[in-house]
Scaffold this motif. Structure first.
Motif, PDB file in Angstrom:
ATOM      1  N   PRO A  43       0.826  -1.211   0.000  1.00 22.62           N
ATOM      2  CA  PRO A  43       0.000   0.000   0.000  1.00 22.62           C
ATOM      3  C   PRO A  43       0.864   1.267   0.000  1.00 22.62           C
ATOM      4  N   THR A  44       0.284   2.344  -0.474  1.00 20.34           N
ATOM      5  CA  THR A  44       0.895   3.640  -0.246  1.00 20.34           C
ATOM      6  C   THR A  44      -0.199   4.531   0.350  1.00 20.34           C
ATOM      7  N   ILE A  45       0.212   5.414   1.259  1.00 20.43           N
ATOM      8  CA  ILE A  45      -0.788   6.224   1.952  1.00 20.43           C
ATOM      9  C   ILE A  45      -1.140   7.457   1.126  1.00 20.43           C
ATOM     10  N   VAL A  46      -2.432   7.700   0.951  1.00 24.00           N
ATOM     11  CA  VAL A  46      -2.900   8.853   0.193  1.00 24.00           C
ATOM     12  C   VAL A  46      -3.141  10.035   1.140  1.00 24.00           C
ATOM     13  N   VAL A  47      -3.718   9.721   2.293  1.00 22.72           N
ATOM     14  CA  VAL A  47      -4.002  10.768   3.286  1.00 22.72           C
ATOM     15  C   VAL A  47      -3.208  10.458   4.561  1.00 22.72           C
ATOM     16  N   SER A  48      -2.107  11.150   4.765  1.00 22.47           N
ATOM     17  CA  SER A  48      -1.250  10.865   5.927  1.00 22.47           C
ATOM     18  C   SER A  48      -1.836  11.396   7.221  1.00 22.47           C
ATOM     19  N   HIS A  49      -2.593  12.478   7.093  1.00 19.82           N
ATOM     20  CA  HIS A  49      -3.160  13.098   8.294  1.00 19.82           C
ATOM     21  C   HIS A  49      -4.665  13.216   8.163  1.00 19.82           C
ATOM     22  N   PRO A  50      -5.384  12.131   8.421  1.00 21.33           N
ATOM     23  CA  PRO A  50      -6.839  12.141   8.281  1.00 21.33           C
ATOM     24  C   PRO A  50      -7.461  13.262   9.120  1.00 21.33           C
ATOM     25  N   SER A  51      -8.398  13.987   8.514  1.00 23.08           N
ATOM     26  CA  SER A  51      -8.978  15.119   9.249  1.00 23.08           C
ATOM     27  C   SER A  51     -10.510  15.099   9.295  1.00 23.08           C
ATOM     28  N   THR A  52     -11.159  14.675   8.232  1.00 18.22           N
ATOM     29  CA  THR A  52     -12.625  14.669   8.283  1.00 18.22           C
ATOM     30  C   THR A  52     -13.096  13.481   9.132  1.00 18.22           C
ATOM     31  N   ALA A  53     -14.351  13.559   9.559  1.00 21.66           N
ATOM     32  CA  ALA A  53     -14.908  12.488  10.403  1.00 21.66           C
ATOM     33  C   ALA A  53     -14.836  11.139   9.682  1.00 21.66           C
ATOM     34  N   THR A  54     -15.140  11.150   8.392  1.00 28.09           N
ATOM     35  CA  THR A  54     -15.109   9.906   7.617  1.00 28.09           C
ATOM     36  C   THR A  54     -13.694   9.359   7.528  1.00 28.09           C
ATOM     37  N   GLU A  55     -12.745  10.243   7.236  1.00 27.03           N
ATOM     38  CA  GLU A  55     -11.348   9.802   7.146  1.00 27.03           C
ATOM     39  C   GLU A  55     -10.867   9.205   8.468  1.00 27.03           C
ATOM     40  N   ILE A  56     -11.234   9.855   9.546  1.00 25.95           N
ATOM     41  CA  ILE A  56     -10.786   9.377  10.868  1.00 25.95           C
ATOM     42  C   ILE A  56     -11.409   8.011  11.180  1.00 25.95           C
ATOM     43  N   ARG A  57     -12.691   7.875  10.871  1.00 25.66           N
ATOM     44  CA  ARG A  57     -13.370   6.592  11.101  1.00 25.66           C
ATOM     45  C   ARG A  57     -12.714   5.483  10.269  1.00 25.66           C
ATOM     46  N   GLU A  58     -12.453   5.805   9.011  1.00 19.70           N
ATOM     47  CA  GLU A  58     -11.851   4.795   8.129  1.00 19.70           C
ATOM     48  C   GLU A  58     -10.422   4.461   8.544  1.00 19.70           C
ATOM     49  N   ALA A  59      -9.679   5.456   9.014  1.00 20.93           N
ATOM     50  CA  ALA A  59      -8.297   5.222   9.455  1.00 20.93           C
ATOM     51  C   ALA A  59      -8.271   4.300  10.672  1.00 20.93           C
ATOM     52  N   ARG A  60      -9.187   4.540  11.604  1.00 17.93           N
ATOM     53  CA  ARG A  60      -9.274   3.664  12.793  1.00 17.93           C
ATOM     54  C   ARG A  60      -9.586   2.234  12.371  1.00 17.93           C
ATOM     55  N   GLU A  61     -10.567   2.129  11.482  1.00 14.85           N
ATOM     56  CA  GLU A  61     -10.997   0.822  10.988  1.00 14.85           C
ATOM     57  C   GLU A  61      -9.828   0.098  10.304  1.00 14.85           C
ATOM     58  N   ALA A  62      -9.107   0.820   9.458  1.00 11.50           N
ATOM     59  CA  ALA A  62      -7.999   0.214   8.715  1.00 11.50           C
ATOM     60  C   ALA A  62      -6.927  -0.310   9.671  1.00 11.50           C
ATOM     61  N   ALA A  63      -6.614   0.467  10.694  1.00 14.21           N
ATOM     62  CA  ALA A  63      -5.592   0.050  11.656  1.00 14.21           C
ATOM     63  C   ALA A  63      -6.078  -1.165  12.446  1.00 14.21           C
ATOM     64  N   GLU A  64      -7.362  -1.142  12.774  1.00 18.22           N
ATOM     65  CA  GLU A  64      -7.918  -2.211  13.598  1.00 18.22           C
ATOM     66  C   GLU A  64      -7.956  -3.558  12.875  1.00 18.22           C
ATOM     67  N   VAL A  65      -8.232  -3.532  11.596  1.00 21.81           N
ATOM     68  CA  VAL A  65      -8.419  -4.816  10.903  1.00 21.81           C
ATOM     69  C   VAL A  65      -7.203  -5.266  10.086  1.00 21.81           C
ATOM     70  N   CYS A  66      -6.144  -4.464  10.051  1.00 20.68           N
ATOM     71  CA  CYS A  66      -4.961  -4.880   9.295  1.00 20.68           C
ATOM     72  C   CYS A  66      -4.456  -6.232   9.815  1.00 20.68           C
ATOM     73  N   PRO A  67      -4.431  -7.264   8.969  1.00 20.62           N
ATOM     74  CA  PRO A  67      -4.109  -8.616   9.454  1.00 20.62           C
ATOM     75  C   PRO A  67      -2.693  -8.752  10.025  1.00 20.62           C
ATOM     76  N   SER A  68      -1.751  -7.923   9.548  1.00 20.46           N
ATOM     77  CA  SER A  68      -0.370  -8.058  10.025  1.00 20.46           C
ATOM     78  C   SER A  68      -0.034  -7.034  11.101  1.00 20.46           C
ATOM     79  N   GLY A  69      -0.970  -6.146  11.413  1.00 18.38           N
ATOM     80  CA  GLY A  69      -0.689  -5.099  12.404  1.00 18.38           C
ATOM     81  C   GLY A  69       0.302  -4.068  11.883  1.00 18.38           C
ATOM     82  N   ALA A  70       0.419  -3.941  10.572  1.00 14.72           N
ATOM     83  CA  ALA A  70       1.400  -3.012   9.999  1.00 14.72           C
ATOM     84  C   ALA A  70       0.906  -1.570  10.010  1.00 14.72           C
TER      85      ALA A  70
END
Lengths: 69, 425
Positions: free
Chosen positions: A37-64
């Motif tokens: 992956p490459t990160i498109v939004v390094s500093h999530p700011s909108t409510a949707t971005e923040i929700r999605e960032a939390r979700e992505a970190a939580e479900v990443c299978p390797s914890g990366a």
């Protein structure tokens, strides 16, 4: 909390190219040609971005993926 | 090249034959060798069967759309589907991504890990109902019981009602493949289940807990929750997709250990870690699902043909998984093969060991949502079963084999019955 202190990161040593991040959260991540992956939004700011960032970190299978808030 | 007497011509009516339902592999091979982009004019569709082509189509979601209907078109979503409005119909739209992400996270990573002890416990509970009998019919007594109990637990449904759920689930599944009386019973069961669910959903909307049903009940897109019909459709889909596929995966794993490779079973029993390899190789050799459907959004030039825009395309992952171009001796069930990624699956299908993955869960954006959970459930269940059944063996020397009611209807591959004997403890 200011916008720039919220940071989304990928640890490429841990990453197994599972693809959960860029397939499920294409607004925040993109796949490279090597399927890492490459990160498109390094500093999530909108409510949707923040929700999605939390979700992505939580479900990443390797914890990366980490999201520092 | 064509072997002597082998016909290159393919009559599309072969796809409707009993032979194809039972053993589709010779036809897949003819397609791969002579018709890699086959235009089936009889059923008005195109067919891809080579590993590289099936993988590429799965990955290129922009050109091969999952949706059958236009999200902005006239179709009233859910009106023609047994599960009501659901995630499977929405294709690439933002609505699809939203619905998917409500539940997808539940089945992978840390959220799945915390649920593993419950999966373990439920497997042992179901095994305890027959472990003193000395025999069982695996599908009736175990595999049609276990995953449905796991998913109903995950949803947070009352444990004392599980028996009822198993019954509804079995009727619902029977209703999917065969039509007629089965379909009527399936719809009746679905309606009963929906009636049962309504007050439980209401409670969670008022006062959500941390179960999956609460998560579905209160999820919002642009400030709007799903309505009660959408929620019930979602639950029905999870019960079927999360239950039936895993149910059949477990049956297929045992079928292959008892009939395809009985010589390997002792090794697997001695080293339960190998159930993971059995799962992987089963998903390559003869996965539960063989066909996925796409619609082209542009003209696709391929192997000297041009698939037109708006064409229906079948991706036979069951065919790609037997491609000699990718796997050596593809028709051999080998749990130690070194040309297949044997560990856990990745949605990307790209692994650090450089080996190709099986296509059994699809690939790319619409990769099976429950892949990690399905693998965990199947491997845990098989290891517990193997431990509980001493001197395990098939009850009958021969078996009619794995089949499916109709591969093209999405009918899942599995044995109809699998009788197993073992020594009474």
């Amino acid at each position: 909390m200011t916008e720039t202190t919220r940071t989304l990161k990928v640890d490429f040593k841990k990453c197994i190219k599972a693809g959960e991040c860029y397939y499920n959260h294409p607004d925040l991540f993109k796949a490279t040609e090597s399927y890492y992956p490459t990160i498109v939004v390094s500093h999530p700011s909108t409510a949707t971005e923040i929700r999605e960032a939390r979700e992505a970190a939580e479900v990443c299978p390797s914890g990366a993926i980490t999201f520092e808030e | 090249m064509a072997a002597d007497g082998e016909t290159m011509e393919l009559d599309p009516r072969e796809f409707d034959s009993v032979t194809f339902q039972k053993d589709p592999f010779p036809i897949y091979r003819r397609l791969r060798d002579y018709h890699p982009a086959f235009h089936d004019r009889f059923h008005n569709r195109w067919i891809l069967t080579r590993y590289a082509d099936v993988d590429a189509a799965f990955q290129d979601n922009q050109s091969f759309d999952r949706a059958i209907y236009d999200p902005d078109g006239d179709y009233d979503f859910g009106s023609r589907h047994i599960f009501g409005p659901n995630i499977l119909e929405y294709g690439n739209s933002p609505q699809h991504r939203w619905l998917r992400n409500i539940v997808a996270g539940q089945f992978v990573g840390e959220r799945l890990n915390v649920f593993l002890p419950i999966i373990d416990k439920i497997a042992l509970e179901v095994i305890s109902t027959f472990e003193k009998d000395g025999e069982l019919e695996l599908i009736r007594h175990f595999s049609s019981q276990f995953p449905i109990r796991v998913i109903s637990n995950m949803l947070g449904l009352p444990r004392e009602d599980e028996e009822m759920f198993v019954r509804w689930y079995q009727a619902l599944i029977a209703g999917l493949g065969f039509g007629g009386e089965h379909l009527a019973r399936g719809i009746a069961a679905r309606n009963e289940m929906w009636e049962y669910l309504e007050p439980l959903i209401e409670i969670r909307r008022q006062n959500p807990g941390d179960d999956l049903l609460s998560r579905i009940a209160v999820a919002e897109l642009e400030g709007k929750r799903m309505d009660i019909i959408e929620i019930k459709g979602f639950v029905a889909l999870l019960l079927a997709a999360g239950g039936d596929t895993t149910d059949k995966a477990i049956a297929n794993m045992w079928y292959h250990m008892l009939y395809t490779r009985p010589d390997v079973l002792p090794e697997v029993i001695a080293d339960p870690e190998l159930w993971s390899n059995v799962f992987t190789e089963m998903m390559r050799y003869d996965a539960v699902v063989h066909a996925q459907f796409r619609r082209t959004t542009r003209e696709i030039p391929l192997h000297g043909e041009v698939i037109p825009k708006g064409a229906s395309v079948i991706l036979y992952l069951g065919g790609g998984n037997r491609d000699e171009r990718t796997f050596k001796d593809p028709d051999v069930f080998d749990i130690h093969r070194d040309d297949l990624h044997m560990g856990r699956e990745n949605r990307s299908g790209r692994y650090k060991d450089g080996k190709p993955g099986h296509l059994g869960f699809g690939m790319g954006p619409h990769f099976c949502m429950g892949y990690a959970m399905a693998r965990q459930e199947a491997v845990i269940a098989c290891a517990h079963l193997a431990k509980a059944m001493k001197n395990v063996r098939p009850k009958f020397a021969t078996h009619p084999g794995i089949t499916s009611p109709s591969i093209d209807s999405g009918g899942f591959r599995s044995p109809n019955e699998l009788w197993i004997e073992f020594d009474r403890a």
